[in-house]
Motif scaffolding. Structure first.
Motif, PDB file in Angstrom:
ATOM      1  N   VAL A 103      -7.261  11.898  -0.033  1.00 12.80           N
ATOM      2  CA  VAL A 103      -7.601  12.975  -0.963  1.00 12.80           C
ATOM      3  C   VAL A 103      -8.972  12.718  -1.557  1.00 12.80           C
ATOM      4  O   VAL A 103      -9.535  11.621  -1.441  1.00 12.80           O
ATOM      5  CB  VAL A 103      -6.560  13.088  -2.100  1.00 12.80           C
ATOM      6  CG1 VAL A 103      -5.197  13.427  -1.541  1.00 12.80           C
ATOM      7  CG2 VAL A 103      -6.499  11.795  -2.907  1.00 12.80           C
ATOM      8  N   GLY A 104      -9.529  13.740  -2.214  1.00 13.07           N
ATOM      9  CA  GLY A 104     -10.799  13.589  -2.906  1.00 13.07           C
ATOM     10  C   GLY A 104     -10.621  12.856  -4.228  1.00 13.07           C
ATOM     11  O   GLY A 104      -9.527  12.383  -4.567  1.00 13.07           O
ATOM     12  N   ASP A 105     -11.688  12.794  -5.020  1.00 11.15           N
ATOM     13  CA  ASP A 105     -11.637  12.073  -6.279  1.00 11.15           C
ATOM     14  C   ASP A 105     -11.031  12.883  -7.410  1.00 11.15           C
ATOM     15  O   ASP A 105     -10.760  12.364  -8.486  1.00 11.15           O
ATOM     16  CB  ASP A 105     -13.048  11.624  -6.697  1.00 11.15           C
ATOM     17  CG  ASP A 105     -13.620  10.576  -5.743  1.00 11.15           C
ATOM     18  OD1 ASP A 105     -12.814   9.929  -5.042  1.00 11.15           O
ATOM     19  OD2 ASP A 105     -14.853  10.414  -5.705  1.00 11.15           O
ATOM     20  N   SER A 106     -10.831  14.164  -7.174  1.00 13.90           N
ATOM     21  CA  SER A 106     -10.254  15.012  -8.210  1.00 13.90           C
ATOM     22  C   SER A 106      -9.258  15.973  -7.581  1.00 13.90           C
ATOM     23  O   SER A 106      -9.216  16.142  -6.370  1.00 13.90           O
ATOM     24  CB  SER A 106     -11.356  15.793  -8.939  1.00 13.90           C
ATOM     25  OG  SER A 106     -12.047  16.634  -8.032  1.00 13.90           O
ATOM     26  N   SER A 107      -8.455  16.586  -8.420  1.00 12.75           N
ATOM     27  CA  SER A 107      -7.432  17.512  -7.932  1.00 12.75           C
ATOM     28  C   SER A 107      -8.053  18.865  -7.603  1.00 12.75           C
ATOM     29  O   SER A 107      -9.205  19.136  -7.894  1.00 12.75           O
ATOM     30  CB  SER A 107      -6.337  17.672  -8.989  1.00 12.75           C
ATOM     31  OG  SER A 107      -6.905  18.087 -10.212  1.00 12.75           O
ATOM     32  N   SER A 108      -7.242  19.730  -7.009  1.00  7.96           N
ATOM     33  CA  SER A 108      -7.737  21.027  -6.542  1.00  7.96           C
ATOM     34  C   SER A 108      -7.612  22.085  -7.628  1.00  7.96           C
ATOM     35  O   SER A 108      -7.311  21.793  -8.784  1.00  7.96           O
ATOM     36  CB  SER A 108      -6.929  21.461  -5.315  1.00  7.96           C
ATOM     37  OG  SER A 108      -5.591  21.732  -5.708  1.00  7.96           O
ATOM     38  N   GLY A 109      -7.817  23.328  -7.237  1.00 10.15           N
ATOM     39  CA  GLY A 109      -7.727  24.439  -8.173  1.00 10.15           C
ATOM     40  C   GLY A 109      -6.347  24.633  -8.755  1.00 10.15           C
ATOM     41  O   GLY A 109      -6.195  25.289  -9.791  1.00 10.15           O
ATOM     42  N   GLU A 153       0.807  -1.216   0.000  1.00 12.95           N
ATOM     43  CA  GLU A 153       0.000   0.000   0.000  1.00 12.95           C
ATOM     44  C   GLU A 153       0.843   1.270   0.000  1.00 12.95           C
ATOM     45  O   GLU A 153       0.305   2.382  -0.123  1.00 12.95           O
ATOM     46  CB  GLU A 153      -0.954   0.023   1.202  1.00 12.95           C
ATOM     47  CG  GLU A 153      -0.276   0.065   2.564  1.00 12.95           C
ATOM     48  CD  GLU A 153       0.042  -1.324   3.126  1.00 12.95           C
ATOM     49  OE1 GLU A 153       0.265  -1.434   4.352  1.00 12.95           O
ATOM     50  OE2 GLU A 153       0.062  -2.293   2.333  1.00 12.95           O
ATOM     51  N   ASN A 154       2.173   1.121   0.124  1.00  8.47           N
ATOM     52  CA  ASN A 154       3.067   2.276   0.151  1.00  8.47           C
ATOM     53  C   ASN A 154       4.033   2.323  -1.035  1.00  8.47           C
ATOM     54  O   ASN A 154       4.863   3.228  -1.119  1.00  8.47           O
ATOM     55  CB  ASN A 154       3.882   2.297   1.449  1.00  8.47           C
ATOM     56  CG  ASN A 154       3.012   2.402   2.678  1.00  8.47           C
ATOM     57  OD1 ASN A 154       2.002   3.096   2.671  1.00  8.47           O
ATOM     58  ND2 ASN A 154       3.386   1.701   3.732  1.00  8.47           N
ATOM     59  N   PHE A 155       3.928   1.355  -1.945  1.00  6.56           N
ATOM     60  CA  PHE A 155       4.862   1.284  -3.076  1.00  6.56           C
ATOM     61  C   PHE A 155       4.080   1.141  -4.370  1.00  6.56           C
ATOM     62  O   PHE A 155       3.174   0.311  -4.478  1.00  6.56           O
ATOM     63  CB  PHE A 155       5.830   0.106  -2.914  1.00  6.56           C
ATOM     64  CG  PHE A 155       6.883   0.035  -3.980  1.00  6.56           C
ATOM     65  CD1 PHE A 155       8.043   0.782  -3.870  1.00  6.56           C
ATOM     66  CD2 PHE A 155       6.705  -0.765  -5.106  1.00  6.56           C
ATOM     67  CE1 PHE A 155       9.012   0.725  -4.856  1.00  6.56           C
ATOM     68  CE2 PHE A 155       7.675  -0.829  -6.105  1.00  6.56           C
ATOM     69  CZ  PHE A 155       8.836  -0.080  -5.973  1.00  6.56           C
ATOM     70  N   LYS A 191      -5.671   7.215  -5.370  1.00  5.80           N
ATOM     71  CA  LYS A 191      -6.428   7.220  -4.114  1.00  5.80           C
ATOM     72  C   LYS A 191      -6.751   5.799  -3.666  1.00  5.80           C
ATOM     73  O   LYS A 191      -6.580   5.445  -2.491  1.00  5.80           O
ATOM     74  CB  LYS A 191      -7.712   8.027  -4.296  1.00  5.80           C
ATOM     75  CG  LYS A 191      -8.603   8.056  -3.062  1.00  5.80           C
ATOM     76  CD  LYS A 191      -9.913   8.777  -3.333  1.00  5.80           C
ATOM     77  CE  LYS A 191     -10.840   8.708  -2.110  1.00  5.80           C
ATOM     78  NZ  LYS A 191     -12.151   9.354  -2.390  1.00  5.80           N
ATOM     79  N   GLU A 192      -7.201   4.959  -4.593  1.00  4.93           N
ATOM     80  CA  GLU A 192      -7.580   3.586  -4.242  1.00  4.93           C
ATOM     81  C   GLU A 192      -6.357   2.710  -3.983  1.00  4.93           C
ATOM     82  O   GLU A 192      -6.329   1.943  -3.019  1.00  4.93           O
ATOM     83  CB  GLU A 192      -8.427   2.993  -5.373  1.00  4.93           C
ATOM     84  CG  GLU A 192      -9.766   3.688  -5.557  1.00  4.93           C
ATOM     85  CD  GLU A 192     -10.521   3.182  -6.765  1.00  4.93           C
ATOM     86  OE1 GLU A 192      -9.954   2.316  -7.504  1.00  4.93           O
ATOM     87  OE2 GLU A 192     -11.658   3.630  -6.992  1.00  4.93           O
TER      88      GLU A 192
END
Length: 501
Positions: free
Chosen positions: A274-280, A173-175, A267-268
């Motif tokens: 984080v959310g499902d999409s990136s930020s501004g 889960e970390n690689f 994310k999965e």
């Protein structure tokens, strides 16, 4: 700590650095703290002694590290400051292990590639991934690691084996492994070929690493049938195959990856908060890419240098000019001119090449003469500088370019016919450019003035100070062995020196 390893297949120079930088940009846009490490499997300690034609330009960091130009991509894309230990080479690893062996740290054991070299690689990565690289001084959450070269190279084998072991040490889960591969499209048939990618993935799996994501590089967008074929034969889901075709600007690459759902996949797979999409941040990035592609006005700059056969030799200069042009809503037309082509000897030997070079220079809106080493091509640079000065064309001299501008002005405007640099003529009677205190003529690696240095403005009415925004001091990165002599008095025909330095 999450580790993302970016490997490459089929050919080198496929764009792993841009892919790694884009991945970091996307993750940073999700609110995560990101650092980056570049691994170069060559035995050189660092990139400082390379010819520019070997690996492109040498990029200099704040701490004076002379590193691969991909670290410049990381810094520009991620807005971070990296360190020399963020560039790992085979030479550094072996030097580190041999020093430990000489100290007796291995207690008389036989020192071998496995486990000692591979352990040293893993230890280096884990230690360096924790070093803060942004202004907040907080430990990064994600480390993007780019392994230079291609899978199957004998030089890279110890690193591949190190990461084969490391994936279990870090836990699944970390690689995460991203494999960048070429999908060629022969002009004879126009068909996109998947076999090189299949062979590259087979070689990667044979060495113990399985890709979590395959990024296919191609000249044109990849067809869905080709994507499904790669998915089937490379044992990954179709959504794990992403495609990056040749685009007008590298700033488009993060946007293309985000549009293909890479944030949701990260994310999965890595359990990211984080959310499902990136930020501004990525939205602004996309707007910048759109603006770049819609620019109407053009600014032509002539770059007069000695290493113009390979564009990467002046990567940072090109990026700086490109950013500047974009800031004033102009498209950059950078014309590379080999300084030797401007010299009279070329006119005698190849008049067509001579006139073509001068035609480029005469049509430019501005002239930039960058750095370089040695006497070759300096006469052509001086002629370009003289032309820009007499025709009042905007000019910028960087490093050697600035030094030659001072010499040209002294010779042609101050009647100092013998003005020169000790680099070209050590016994010159009028040394306007001299060796720096840091310069060690007996060695080459790391013997220049390197890294971030502060320059303090001593007067209020300095033109240079005003250009920098009327600040009391500036901090800039240096990489040079020679400098304009610090203290001198110039008259119309004589040059005398004040005591002291």
């Amino acid at each position: 700590m999450k580790y993302i390893l970016v490997t490459g297949g089929v050919i080198s120079g496929i764009g792993k650095g841009i892919i790694a930088s884009s991945i970091g940009t996307i993750l940073k846009s999700c609110g995560l703290r990101v650092t980056a490490i570049k691994i170069d499997p060559y035995i050189n300690i660092d990139a400082g002694t390379f010819s520019p034609y070997e690996h492109g330009e040498v990029f200099v960091l704040n701490d004076g590290g002379e590193v691969d130009l991909d670290l410049g991509n990381y810094e520009r894309f991620l807005d971070i400051n990296l360190y020399k230990d963020n560039n790992i080479t085979t030479g550094k690893i072996y030097h580190h292990v041999i020093k430990k062996e000489r100290r007796g740290d291995y207690l008389g054991k036989t020192v071998q590639v496995v486990p000692h070299i591979t352990d040293a690689i893993q230890e280096w990565v884990m230690n360096q991934s924790k070093v803060p690289v942004d202004g907040n001084r907080e430990e990064p959450q994600i480390c993007v690691i780019e392994l230079g070269g291609t899978i199957g190279d004998i030089e890279g084998m110890p690193f591949v084996e190190a990461f084969r072991q490391f994936q279990f040490k870090a836990k699944r889960e970390n690689f995460y492994n991203i494999h960048v591969s070429l999908v060629p499209q022969p002009s004879a048939t126009g068909e996109q070929k998947t076999k090189p990618t299949q062979n590259s993935i087979r070689a990667l799996r044979g060495l113990g690493l399985s890709p979590d994501l395959i990024v296919c590089r191609s000249s044109t967008p990849i067809e869905m049938a080709v994507k499904e074929k790669i998915s089937m034969f490379c044992h990954v889901k179709p959504e794990q195959v992403m495609c990056i075709h040749d685009v007008s600007s590298t700033y488009r690459v993060p946007v293309l990856l985000e549009q293909q759902g890479i944030v949701q996949h990260f994310k999965e797979r890595l359990d990211l908060p984080v959310g499902d999409s990136s930020s501004g941040l990525l939205l602004r990035w996309g707007n910048m890419a759109d603006r770049y592609e819609k620019l109407q006005k053009t600014c032509s700059i002539a770059l007069v240098g000695k290493y113009t056969k390979l564009r990467d030799c002046y990567a940072s200069v090109f990026k700086a000019l490109e950013h500047s042009a974009l800031a004033v809503n102009h498209r950059l037309n950078l014309m590379y001119i080999d300084s030797i082509d401007l010299e009279q000897d070329t006119k005698a030997q190849d008049p067509v090449r001579f006139h073509e070079a001068w035609q480029k220079l005469c049509t430019a809106d501005g002239v930039l003469v960058p750095g370089g080493f040695g006497l070759r091509g300096t006469l052509g640079k001086m002629q370009a500088i003289s032309w820009a000065r007499t025709k009042k064309i905007p000019f910028l001299g960087v490093c050697l370019g600035m030094q030659l501008a001072v010499i040209e002005f002294a010779r042609n405007c101050l009647d100092m016919e013998d003005a020169n640099s000790t680099e070209f003529e050590p016994s010159t009677p009028v040394p306007l450019v001299i060796d720096m205190p840091e310069h060690n003529p007996g060695e080459l690696g790391g013997t220049m003035r390197l890294g971030l240095r502060r320059t303090v403005f001593k007067t209020q009415n300095s033109v240079l100070r005003k250009l920098y925004g009327d600040v009391p001091f500036i901090e800039e990165r240096h990489r040079h062995r020679y400098e304009i002599i610090p203290i001198l008095l110039v008259s119309s025909s004589t040059l005398s020196f004040l005591p002291g330095r």
